[in-house]
Scaffold this motif. Structure first.
Motif, PDB file in Angstrom:
ATOM      1  N   LYS A  65       0.810  -1.265  -0.070  1.00  0.00           N
ATOM      2  CA  LYS A  65       0.097   0.069  -0.048  1.00  0.00           C
ATOM      3  C   LYS A  65       0.963   1.164  -0.113  1.00  0.00           C
ATOM      4  O   LYS A  65       0.576   2.159  -0.661  1.00  0.00           O
ATOM      5  N   GLU A 108       0.756   3.874  -3.057  1.00  0.00           N
ATOM      6  CA  GLU A 108       0.227   5.257  -2.896  1.00  0.00           C
ATOM      7  C   GLU A 108       1.109   6.334  -2.351  1.00  0.00           C
ATOM      8  O   GLU A 108       1.139   7.250  -2.975  1.00  0.00           O
ATOM      9  N   ASN A 134       1.615   7.119  -6.254  1.00  0.00           N
ATOM     10  CA  ASN A 134       0.325   7.919  -6.175  1.00  0.00           C
ATOM     11  C   ASN A 134      -0.635   7.199  -7.127  1.00  0.00           C
ATOM     12  O   ASN A 134      -1.578   7.892  -7.894  1.00  0.00           O
ATOM     13  N   PRO A 147      -4.012   4.848  -5.889  1.00  0.00           N
ATOM     14  CA  PRO A 147      -4.804   4.218  -4.923  1.00  0.00           C
ATOM     15  C   PRO A 147      -5.080   2.870  -5.042  1.00  0.00           C
ATOM     16  O   PRO A 147      -5.366   2.369  -6.384  1.00  0.00           O
TER      17      PRO A 147
END
Length: 371
Positions: free
Chosen positions: A145, A149, A153, A155
């Motif tokens: 994650k 992210e 960048n 999601p």
């Protein structure tokens, strides 16, 4: 609704089967066509192609089988067009799946990726294609994650690791019942998990079995892969103190004292069963030389990667030999190193975020389609 799932390996078959069960719970009228294996087939739906026809190990092997791979991609696209699904669900297997994702995106078919390609290990430039072609990404490792992210960048949703579900869902078996069912002795069991592809099994077993005579007080049990017939394993069963059990890996791990495991998902499965292990890997010389130059990770096993330290010993390529394997197996059969490894396994399970990955992912997929 109609779902098209593509899983190209044994681990993908396991996770695909558990995801399918939850999809049917979320959407009782679901129609599912899939590429996978026996476990997915046992859940239901329509098997399009079995993963045993898809698995090619290493860079050289992929090149040698390129024509077959390209034909499979062509066939897959045609089959998707005929089925006309509401979405496609990709399970790992990135070399194949990312090609289909690009094609699907152009046709505006929603794309869901369950179990991210390991681009944090190599081919990080795949992030461009992922951002362009994948609508929803569900990751199963806690550091993924942050990677997607924070660094890129993009999601994603961390759903936890589906192996926890798979292990929790199995029926417990007593060691006495297991020994009786498979005609095993009272000696403690050392499990041998040599992989699922013929070429890796042959290579790994020849080395793993070389230490058997050094441990007469233990019995060694080969975990047969569901994708391979018994006849394939027969030549390896000519030594004393060796047993073979097919398609019962979880039952075997649940009663094992220690294990020798080929690098892959099985290293994490072994850890979740709290079985001390030595991780083994040996590829073709060409494949290894290429991999060594493009993969910059400190470790190859999921256990060590997740914990970000050496929890289990990794014997890679030339280090994987009879002398080293004997030495490392001795360390985990009893003593402080064995106890420390089991303690680290407890911390590992906590990091993985608990159960429910399959249910969470199925709910998110169905909910997105209803919107």
């Amino acid at each position: 609704m109609k779902y098209y799932i593509i899983a190209g390996e044994a681990s993908g078959d396991l996770h695909g089967a558990n995801l399918m069960k939850k999809l049917y719970e979320e959407d009782p009228n679901a129609e599912i066509h899939f590429w996978g294996g026996d476990l997915m087939q046992n859940v239901g739906g329509t098997l399009v192609k079995h993963y045993r026809d898809l698995a090619f190990m290493g860079f050289l092997e992929v090149i040698l089988n390129l024509k077959t791979i390209l034909n499979n991609i062509k066939f897959c696209k045609k089959d998707i067009e005929e089925f006309n699904p509401d979405c496609i669900i990709f399970i790992d297997y990135p070399g194949f799946n990312m090609r289909i994702a690009t094609w699907a995106k152009e046709r505006k078919i929603p794309t869901h990726y369950y179990i991210s390609p390991q681009i944090w290990a190599w081919k990080e430039n795949r992030i461009k294609a992922i951002k362009r072609d994948v609508d929803f990404m569900y990751v199963i490792l806690p550091f993924e994650k942050d990677f997607y992210e924070g660094k890129h960048n993009f999601p994603v949703t961390f759903v936890g690791h589906p192996l926890i579900d798979a292990i929790e869902d199995r029926k417990d078996i007593s060691i006495e019942a297991f020994r009786k069912e498979h005609n095993l002795s009272e000696k403690p069991i050392v499990a041998l998990l040599p992989g699922s592809r013929k070429q890796e099994i042959a290579k790994m077993l020849s080395i793993m079995l070389s230490v058997v005579s050094d441990f007469p007080e233990y019995q060694f049990v080969i975990a047969g892969a569901p994708s391979q017939d018994f006849e394939f394993y027969k030549p390896f069963l000519n030594k004393k103190n060796i047993k073979f059990i097919s398609n019962k890996t979880y039952d075997l791990l649940s009663v094992s004292h220690a294990a020798l495991v080929t690098s892959g998902t099985a290293t994490l499965e072994t850890a979740l069963f709290k079985v001390p292990e030595v991780v083994c890997y040996k590829g073709s010389w060409v494949s290894y030389q290429i991999a060594k130059r493009i993969i910059t990770l400190k470790y190859i096993s999921l256990v060590n990667l997740i914990m970000d330290k050496e929890v289990v010993k990794e014997l890679i390529q030339d280090e994987l030999n009879t002398k080293n394997l004997k030495l490392e197996l001795n360390k985990i059969i009893e003593g402080k190193e064995r106890e420390q490894m089991i303690e680290n396994y407890q911390l590992l399970e906590t990091k993985l975020g608990g159960s429910g990955a399959s249910a969470k992912t199925a709910h998110l997929i169905v909910s997105s389609l209803k919107k």
